[in-house]
Design a protein around this motif. Sequence first.
Motif, PDB file in Angstrom:
ATOM      1  N   ILE A 224       0.867  -1.185   0.000  1.00 16.19           N
ATOM      2  CA  ILE A 224       0.000   0.000   0.000  1.00 16.19           C
ATOM      3  C   ILE A 224       0.896   1.223   0.000  1.00 16.19           C
ATOM      4  O   ILE A 224       1.674   1.435   0.927  1.00 16.19           O
ATOM      5  N   ARG A 225       0.794   2.016  -1.049  1.00 13.93           N
ATOM      6  CA  ARG A 225       1.639   3.208  -1.183  1.00 13.93           C
ATOM      7  C   ARG A 225       0.808   4.493  -1.288  1.00 13.93           C
ATOM      8  O   ARG A 225       1.133   5.506  -0.686  1.00 13.93           O
ATOM      9  N   THR A 226      -0.282   4.481  -2.060  1.00 10.86           N
ATOM     10  CA  THR A 226      -1.076   5.701  -2.266  1.00 10.86           C
ATOM     11  C   THR A 226      -2.434   5.564  -1.583  1.00 10.86           C
ATOM     12  O   THR A 226      -3.048   4.492  -1.592  1.00 10.86           O
ATOM     13  N   ALA A 227      -2.895   6.671  -1.014  1.00  9.49           N
ATOM     14  CA  ALA A 227      -4.172   6.668  -0.288  1.00  9.49           C
ATOM     15  C   ALA A 227      -4.968   7.914  -0.642  1.00  9.49           C
ATOM     16  O   ALA A 227      -4.421   8.926  -1.076  1.00  9.49           O
ATOM     17  N   LEU A 228      -6.273   7.819  -0.449  1.00  9.82           N
ATOM     18  CA  LEU A 228      -7.187   8.934  -0.667  1.00  9.82           C
ATOM     19  C   LEU A 228      -7.949   9.169   0.622  1.00  9.82           C
ATOM     20  O   LEU A 228      -8.611   8.269   1.130  1.00  9.82           O
ATOM     21  N   ASP A 229      -7.841  10.399   1.162  1.00 11.30           N
ATOM     22  CA  ASP A 229      -8.535  10.746   2.399  1.00 11.30           C
ATOM     23  C   ASP A 229      -9.654  11.725   2.067  1.00 11.30           C
ATOM     24  O   ASP A 229      -9.407  12.876   1.701  1.00 11.30           O
ATOM     25  N   THR A 230     -10.892  11.269   2.168  1.00 12.32           N
ATOM     26  CA  THR A 230     -12.056  12.083   1.812  1.00 12.32           C
ATOM     27  C   THR A 230     -12.556  12.828   3.045  1.00 12.32           C
ATOM     28  O   THR A 230     -12.826  12.218   4.065  1.00 12.32           O
ATOM     29  N   GLY A 231     -12.675  14.165   2.933  1.00 13.14           N
ATOM     30  CA  GLY A 231     -13.104  14.955   4.079  1.00 13.14           C
ATOM     31  C   GLY A 231     -12.050  14.924   5.162  1.00 13.14           C
ATOM     32  O   GLY A 231     -12.264  14.447   6.276  1.00 13.14           O
ATOM     33  N   CYS A 232     -10.874  15.456   4.842  1.00 14.18           N
ATOM     34  CA  CYS A 232      -9.644  15.147   5.589  1.00 14.18           C
ATOM     35  C   CYS A 232      -9.429  15.953   6.863  1.00 14.18           C
ATOM     36  O   CYS A 232      -8.514  15.658   7.618  1.00 14.18           O
ATOM     37  N   GLY A 233     -10.213  17.024   7.130  1.00 15.63           N
ATOM     38  CA  GLY A 233      -9.885  17.889   8.254  1.00 15.63           C
ATOM     39  C   GLY A 233      -8.552  18.578   8.017  1.00 15.63           C
ATOM     40  O   GLY A 233      -8.298  19.095   6.931  1.00 15.63           O
ATOM     41  N   VAL A 234      -7.673  18.554   9.006  1.00 12.54           N
ATOM     42  CA  VAL A 234      -6.349  19.173   8.841  1.00 12.54           C
ATOM     43  C   VAL A 234      -5.308  18.140   8.390  1.00 12.54           C
ATOM     44  O   VAL A 234      -4.113  18.366   8.488  1.00 12.54           O
ATOM     45  N   ALA A 235      -5.786  16.986   7.912  1.00 11.38           N
ATOM     46  CA  ALA A 235      -4.968  15.951   7.260  1.00 11.38           C
ATOM     47  C   ALA A 235      -3.963  15.282   8.191  1.00 11.38           C
ATOM     48  O   ALA A 235      -2.877  14.887   7.757  1.00 11.38           O
ATOM     49  N   SER A 236      -4.324  15.100   9.459  1.00 14.79           N
ATOM     50  CA  SER A 236      -3.399  14.417  10.367  1.00 14.79           C
ATOM     51  C   SER A 236      -3.226  12.953   9.987  1.00 14.79           C
ATOM     52  O   SER A 236      -2.148  12.373  10.176  1.00 14.79           O
ATOM     53  N   TRP A 237      -4.274  12.318   9.446  1.00 12.26           N
ATOM     54  CA  TRP A 237      -4.136  10.930   8.997  1.00 12.26           C
ATOM     55  C   TRP A 237      -3.068  10.831   7.913  1.00 12.26           C
ATOM     56  O   TRP A 237      -2.167   9.999   7.979  1.00 12.26           O
TER      57      TRP A 237
END
Length: 628
Positions: A224-237
């Motif tokens: 697993i190299r690429t990810a998509l964060d939907t509705g990310c907030g301040v992107a801490s994930w």
Amino acid sequence: MGKEYNGSPKPHQLNMRRKRITYILGVSCLCVIFYALGAWQGRSVPPSGTQFSSRVGCDDTPASKGDSDSPSSSDSPLVSDTLDFESHHQLVINTSEQAETFPPCDIKYSEYTPCNDRQRGRQFDRDMLKYRERHCPTKDELLRCLIPAPDRYKAPFKWPQSRDYAWIGNIPHKELSIEKANQNWIQVEGDRFRFPGGGTMFPRGADAYIDDIAALIPLKDGSIRTALDTGCGVASWGAYLLKRDIIAMSFAPRDTHEAQVWFALERGVPAMINVLGSQRLPYPARAFDMAHCSRCLIPWSKYDGMYLMEVDRVLRPGGYWILSGPPINWKKYWRGWERTQEDLKQEQDSIEDVAAQLCWKKVVEKGDLAIWQKPLNHNNCVDRNICSSGSADAGWYKDMETCVTPLPETRDAEEVAGGAVKKWPERAFSVPPRISSGSVPGVTAKTFEEDNKMWKDRVDYYKRLVGKLSQGMYRNVMDMNAHLGGFAAAVVKYPVWVMNVVPMGTELPDTLGVIKERGFIGTYQDWCEAFSTYPRTYDLIHAGGVFSAYQDKCDIRYILLEMDRILRPEGTVIFRDVVEVLVKVKSIADGMRWQSKIVDHETGPFYTEKILVATKNYWTADSNQKAL
């Protein structure tokens, strides 16, 4: 011993001597004539500063530190005289037209996002969040001025410190520190923000939350190299995935949670303004290894499951979808969510039904997490509503459809549709499946390898032109015409991430799927429009062949003004193009408070393509008023 001749010279010997003397005199005369001609040309160079500056790349002396209002007073990255294009060329800019000088915009535009402007968005339908999608200004509405930085702006923290801190003066919005105070999104500490790594569904912090996910699916083996964060907030994930060699494209709309994507970019984390609305995401099919929603408030069960079908389109075969927050674990949280048990159960049942239509397998539901996996192929999936029109990769102003995106055909149940990719980091330099299968016209495994070598040589040259690149002074990088992602691959060893852009509206091929298969992130973009980001969010921009591609499509001055908007003060742009185009670009850039210089191609002065290196001067709204 040689013989001696004491007699008189013979006639033919006298003739030879006369010819030799005549030849020497002739050559001497020619030397004198050409020397005099060269001296006369040297004296004819225009003496005035205005005329002299019209020559390409004539500004040999970088501005002194005293010329900049920057508190960091960094050294100019412009190239040394040994690489000067002018020493090999005498191309003169046409001085019949006065170069335009662009004034600063009003301070009210300091946070302007042209195609994601909330005031313009109010004119559009609220259904399916259409009013939060891209709506760009008309030609008459375009600003012809420079977006100012706030008067307290200063250079962001360097990575990795920037993951945890940002200057309040750069993003003067404290709303989230109050609204999300009990969730540890963001805190105020004196003149800076601190990001503890918390989130609505991960009160123990993003790091611990990711460890919980890693106990359920393989996050550590490079698959697993690429990810998509939907509705990310301040992107801490996304921020905490980076230390695991996983890069996430985080997105959120510009909504009541003011500046959440801006905070992410200020932290040095990949993000862009976007929303799941009525149009496809600006990515090709099979683009991400993993997608994630942590209480992202996206109505997955509505519109006949269309949003889950869009996630399915951009997920790679075998990819994972992770959901935490409503309705997962509703039996525990239903009172706190202020919803009925029946409502939450119905929502989860609807999500399960759509996942079954997509042939997803539910891997696990444990605590606050539920994870599904997309099949490797569609061999065993029947009785589904398959999309039958258009390209699966089309992601630029393309309406979503309530149908399942078909996967490439396979011969058996174990084969990965479209081809398997290598594990990271081998994946970055291995031939992508779309190339090995011949899906990209004109690109073969051999040309791919040659492209990698070419970009290694180019980046080695760039390090001489822009010293900050190898010194860790840049973090957020954009490649405006990424082609196969060679530039991103060549800088992967540096502490940077690259937003790889594949231009739309030109004759350039769609290669974004190749870039995704290499394990990099990117997006589609028509450069006749503004990019979906906040001002001052990129440190370095690479623009190879962009202006040749667009010079007949739209006014290139607005492309340069857009670059100025998204470039941080003291940020750098590297242009590559034919010299005639670079001369036009330089004449515009000189009116934008940029220092610029044209230099030769890395292979030498006889190559038709040249390089323009430009640096944006430091200035703020307050310093501009003082200057006036």
